[in-house]
Design a protein around this motif. Structure first.
Motif, PDB file in Angstrom:
ATOM      1  N   ALA A 119       4.395  92.678 -48.873  1.00 15.08           N
ATOM      2  CA  ALA A 119       4.222  92.219 -47.494  1.00 15.08           C
ATOM      3  C   ALA A 119       3.690  90.790 -47.479  1.00 15.08           C
ATOM      4  CB  ALA A 119       3.267  93.138 -46.763  1.00 15.08           C
ATOM      5  N   THR A 130       2.907  89.244 -44.346  1.00 16.70           N
ATOM      6  CA  THR A 130       2.639  89.024 -42.918  1.00 16.70           C
ATOM      7  C   THR A 130       1.405  88.190 -42.656  1.00 16.70           C
ATOM      8  OG1 THR A 130       1.408  91.108 -42.832  1.00 16.70           O
ATOM      9  CG2 THR A 130       3.760  91.179 -42.276  1.00 16.70           C
ATOM     10  N   HIS A 131       0.506  88.125 -43.621  1.00 12.99           N
ATOM     11  CA  HIS A 131      -0.705  87.355 -43.360  1.00 12.99           C
ATOM     12  C   HIS A 131      -1.372  86.958 -44.663  1.00 12.99           C
ATOM     13  CE1 HIS A 131      -2.395  91.326 -44.136  1.00 12.99           C
ATOM     14  NE2 HIS A 131      -3.551  90.746 -44.374  1.00 12.99           N
TER      15      HIS A 131
END
Length: 545
Positions: free
Chosen positions: A3, A5-6
């Motif tokens: 991931a 996303t951040h």
């Protein structure tokens, strides 16, 4: 696929890898002040070593594990035989072992022993507080056992040993032992004179058989216990070994472990005596007098333990604020947060300075210092232990939601915080004990007034507070209903006088303004903004290499 996303930013590194002792300027200065020059290098070396251990990631892991895996009661073995044992996580034993090796049960026979031990207890408690209970009881049992020279000769070298040996064996077969106590009963609580446990002479000199139930028996895997029971001559003190000299188990039937708010790493049990062998300590009918010095010593440990919890909470709050950015800059530089942190730091330093002054009085062991302790210990125990919960709660809030999750360690500190205000007599008991000292022992008040008088003339707010206190002390009629108010003032005046004499001016000025002056507020973070708050916070900030 990972991931993306951040990205995690603005998170605070853990407060590990530092010297807990050296980073605490109030504590290290107190050791330098109260330990004579010839002993000071050794004391500083041993406390530095302990401080680095307490601040290590390993010690913090031990503390977390000892609380995540609390003790388990084993009443019977697989075959149905009664064994009455409590199983602890290995981290509990590592914590205890390190503490015993560092001399945290050894104060009574070495130079500056009480100051060195109190400083070490304050340092090591910051790694984990629950295992401090058996350490404290073992240390405090020494003066009680000294009422019987034969018992003291047998047990004191083992109690003050720097060797920790887990497991139940005859005390004479071990290189070091731990001692607990069982005073509390269901129907009496603090009122130990209502004890119903019976002690019947067993034939041998000083030997008895006990029958009864103890409602609170802490650290039940200790090698022996001091207990109170009703002998033919009245309430008396007894030593109950877990294992008899011939290797057989004494009758010590553990009924259950308490499910406590905090102190989760430490086992507290209910225990049944049914023909349990014991040796009398002191004279028949003088049980309270026999244990009174033990009670005083454990009360001092309540003060020291609370000072440790406050120091760790404040250190965590300041460390977090120094590394957390908000609204365009470090949180620690925001005026309102700086005010809160400075206020917390004042409370922590005042507690530490007072605790170490009491320990130094034990080392001096003069008539004057003993009289001073008679009043100062219950007053300090009352006030410092009560302030602990408020300080830890406010410090947790400084971390926001991060402080509310278990991984931060702050919830464990908060659950532990109320314990010391309950153990060895709650607030009312301490307040009434202060009144008893005022009425029956005038030398105690004289010694206290001479102590605070050493700072007279240095701060007008302290002078005014001493004058108000003298006015309050002039009329003891109907004093019980206002005893808490009086004891709070005694403690604050004593703390203020010590800070005026020994702390930097910015610390004593802020303390006197906020605790002794007329413009006082109940909440933290309400210090006058004109004070040198940045210096107060900088003094309390832990430095990580």
């Amino acid at each position: 696929m990972a991931a993306t996303t951040h990205t995690v930013t603005n998170q605070v590194p853990p407060l590990v890898g530092y010297d807990v002792f050296a980073a605490d300027r109030a504590l290290s200065e107190a050791v330098g002040r109260h330990v004579e020059p010839g002993v000071r290098p050794v004391a500083l070396e041993e406390l530095g070593e302990l401080g680095r251990s307490a601040g290590s990631a390993q010690a913090r892991d031990w503390g977390a594990q000892a609380n995540a895996y609390p003790p388990v009661l084993r009443t019977h073995d697989r075959y149905g035989h009664r064994i009455d044992e409590v199983e602890f996580h290995p981290s509990w034993h590592r914590l205890l072992g390190h503490a015993v090796e560092a001399g945290l049960t050894d104060a009574w026979g070495r130079p500056a022993g009480h100051v060195r031990r109190a400083a070490g207890f304050l340092v090591w408690t910051q790694a984990e507080a629950g295992h401090g209970c058996p350490l404290s009881m073992t240390h405090a049992a020494v003066p009680a056992l000294r009422t019987d020279p034969a018992l003291a000769a047998e047990w004191e070298p083992l109690l003050t040993s720097h060797v920790y040996e887990e497991g139940l064996r005859p005390a004479g077969q071990k290189s070091g032992v731990l001692l607990g106590m069982g005073m509390t009963e269901k129907q009496g609580g603090t009122d130990v004179r209502s004890t119903t446990t019976r002690a019947e002479p067993a034939g041998g000199a000083g030997e008895y058989l006990l029958t009864g139930h103890k409602w609170f028996c802490s650290a039940p895997m200790s090698d022996g216990f001091l207990v109170l029971a009703q002998a033919p001559g009245g309430l008396s003190c007894f030593l109950v070994p877990r294992v008899l000299p011939d290797g057989t188990r004494n009758v010590f039937a553990l009924q259950r472990l308490k499910d406590k708010l905090g102190n989760r790493s430490n086992a507290s049990a209910e225990v049944e005596f049914d023909g349990t062998w014991a040796r009398r300590v002191g004279e028949e009918g003088r049980g309270v007098r026999t244990i009174i010095e033990m009670v005083a010593a454990t009360r001092l440990d309540c003060v020291v333990g609370s000072a440790a919890l406050m120091r760790q909470a404040v250190a965590q709050a300041i460390h977090h604020s120094a590394h957390r950015a908000v609204f365009g800059g470090p949180l620690i530089d925001k005026p309102l947060m700086r005010n809160v942190l400075a206020d917390l730091a004042l409370e922590s330093e005042a507690a530490t300075v007072l605790a170490m002054r009491l320990a130094a009085a034990y080392d001096a062991d003069t008539e004057e210092e003993r009289a001073f302790l008679r009043l100062a210990v219950p007053a300090a125990k009352y006030w410092v232990t009560k302030r602990c919960t408020a300080v830890v709660g406010e410090a947790l809030e400084c971390l926001g939601g991060n402080g509310y999750v278990e991984e931060s360690g702050m919830p464990r500190l908060l659950r532990e915080a109320p314990l010391n205000s309950i153990w060895e007599g709650s607030g009312n008991v301490q307040a009434l004990d202060v009144l008893r000292a005022l009425r029956r022992e005038p030398r105690a008040l004289d010694a206290f007034l001479r102590e605070v008088g050493k700072a007279r003339g240095a701060d007008h707010r302290l002078d005014a507070a001493i004058k108000d206190l003298l006015t309050e002390l002039a009329d003891l009629e109907g004093i019980e209903a206002r005893a808490r108010r009086l004891v709070e003032r005694i403690a604050l005046v004593l703390q203020g006088s010590l800070l005026v004499r020994w702390a930097p001016s910015e610390v004593s000025d802020a303390f006197c303004a906020s605790r002794l002056g007329q413009d006082r507020c109940a909440g933290f973070g309400t210090l006058p903004h004109t004070l040198g708050l940045a210096s107060v916070v900088a003094r309390a900030r832990p430095v990580v290499d």
